[in-house]
Enzyme design. Sequence first.
Site, short mmCIF file in Angstrom:
data_model
loop_
_atom_site.label_atom_id
_atom_site.label_comp_id
_atom_site.label_asym_id
_atom_site.label_seq_id
_atom_site.Cartn_x
_atom_site.Cartn_y
_atom_site.Cartn_z
N PRO A 344 -27.20 2.14 -55.60
CG PRO A 344 -27.95 2.01 -53.40
CD PRO A 344 -28.16 1.41 -54.75
CG ASP A 524 -25.92 -2.44 -55.00
OD1 ASP A 524 -26.49 -1.63 -54.26
OD2 ASP A 524 -26.52 -3.14 -55.84
CG HIS A 525 -24.36 1.80 -49.09
ND1 HIS A 525 -24.22 0.88 -48.08
CD2 HIS A 525 -23.94 2.98 -48.57
CE1 HIS A 525 -23.74 1.46 -47.01
NE2 HIS A 525 -23.56 2.75 -47.27
NE ARG A 526 -29.47 -1.94 -54.95
CZ ARG A 526 -29.91 -2.46 -56.10
NH1 ARG A 526 -31.20 -2.38 -56.40
NH2 ARG A 526 -29.08 -3.05 -56.94
CB ILE A 528 -21.57 -4.16 -49.85
CG1 ILE A 528 -21.67 -5.36 -50.80
CG2 ILE A 528 -20.25 -4.17 -49.10
CD1 ILE A 528 -20.81 -5.23 -52.03
#
Length: 553
Positions: A344, A524-526, A528
Amino acid sequence: MPVKEFKLPDVGEGVAEGELVTWLVAPGDRVEEDQPVAEVETDKALVEVPSSYDGTVEELFVEEGEMVPVGDVIISFRVGEEGAGDEAAAPDESETAGDDAEPEPAAAADAAGSDATDAEPDTPSGRTFAPPSARRLARELGVDIAAVDGSGPGGRIGEADVRAHAEGGAGGADAADSGSDEAPAPTPIDAGSGGRKSAVKKRGDDGSAEPSATTAAPSAAPEPAGRETTLATPATRKVARELGVDVDDVPTDATRDGEAFVTGDDVRAYAEALESETADSAAESAPEPSPVDVSASGDAAGAGGAAGSAAEPSASGSTDETIPYRGVRRTIGKQMERSVYTAPHVTHHDTAEVDALVEAREELKPRAEERGVKLTYMPFVMKAIVAGLKEYPSLNSELREEDEEIVLKKEYNLGIAVATDAGLMVPVVEDVDEKGLFELAAEVRDLASRARERKLKPAEMKGGTFSITNFGAIGGEYATPIINYPETAILGLGAIEERPVVRERDGTSEVVPAPTLPLSLSIDHRVIDGAVAAEFANTVMEHLEHPLLLLSH
């Protein structure tokens, strides 16, 4: 001499297949160990594949333009002492490449589930010299490949030889069994084909060629050709629908990934041939070939699918161009798709005021030139990024979902995206934290130059931990860069230009022009969080706005 079969090696990290672009050798050529024998395009690079043997090229198993899975046999060599006298002997089981090698004729028939009568018997020399496309066509036409007379060098069998042999059967298997060499009279669809059999025909249960659809009465609809799979672009399929043509009926000699490939020109030529031959269907003999004879269309497709003089414009007056989606472009597409649909993405934008950076570079440029180095802003950005990664290591990481762990990398290997004629390539500069500005400038320039010349080695595009894309070199301020998966972050650089900024002077605020650098950081919002991304960007900007801080790293 013993024969050794050579498989396509793993030419890049995570690569499952490659396109064999060019053969650098031919059957009969003498080669030495480590001598390049082919060029393979894969993993965003054009790679030379070296021989593992000293010997003579026995046979090439793959044609140029074919996609080859890693581990498939692509070439065989005769090795051993010169003049051993057994050059044509087939390899025994201990000398072949194993289960992945091309099976012997009888084994191939068993593996395909066919009768023993369909297997390829040994030729007197023990081997049949034919490329995979010719063998595939022979299976489709029910032809015994070992019985075909090859017209190529050393008796090599081509597709034209297979078609000529099939047409010489005078009615199929029964005629072949009786030894008859009389060729059947050409049907209208074959007229002017020069001995090439149209793919529109299919073979009946008795092995005879079924009549072409175009020999039917004018009111009869064409019969399907029987081809189950045909590759074509959406634009080509649209043309087929508009002309009322089934793409599976369109003859073609071109293939993509082992399947028939049809272009818009093939469809138009076939439709016009149907119309022309329907009008002349009362004639019992074959008519003279028209300028858009369907076999000519097939030949054009076999030569690469390019539009020739017979190509007709579409209803809008223009002819669409089709470009194969393969090689570097397909590799890039798959990597981008994997990244976007796996990680994401969130993009953080900010702008650094880089007056001091511009001054520092101008001051160092003469010294760099004395050492033969062209100093750009990239080395400063790379050192600033390393400073940020050391403070916020989650951006220098990899998420391993299967192991349910996040790996924080201790190396600082930065990938630099380079735009080339073949597409985007990302060479990696290793150990950026251990190198000076001049050394980084020279290395980046060398890698970028060799990327544009397609001379990068696969190892030079492996092991990146963070990537940079400099779209500002072309123009623009902000973007949404796609992460170079499985990395977790990428930084995009806009153009350094003078833009309005607010500065405090003598207790008052005023708007003045100043050089600024726009930054676009995708994460990568998973792995960071947005706040961490913003703090990382602030650290990078601090080091760019005060370049003396780089001396502390």
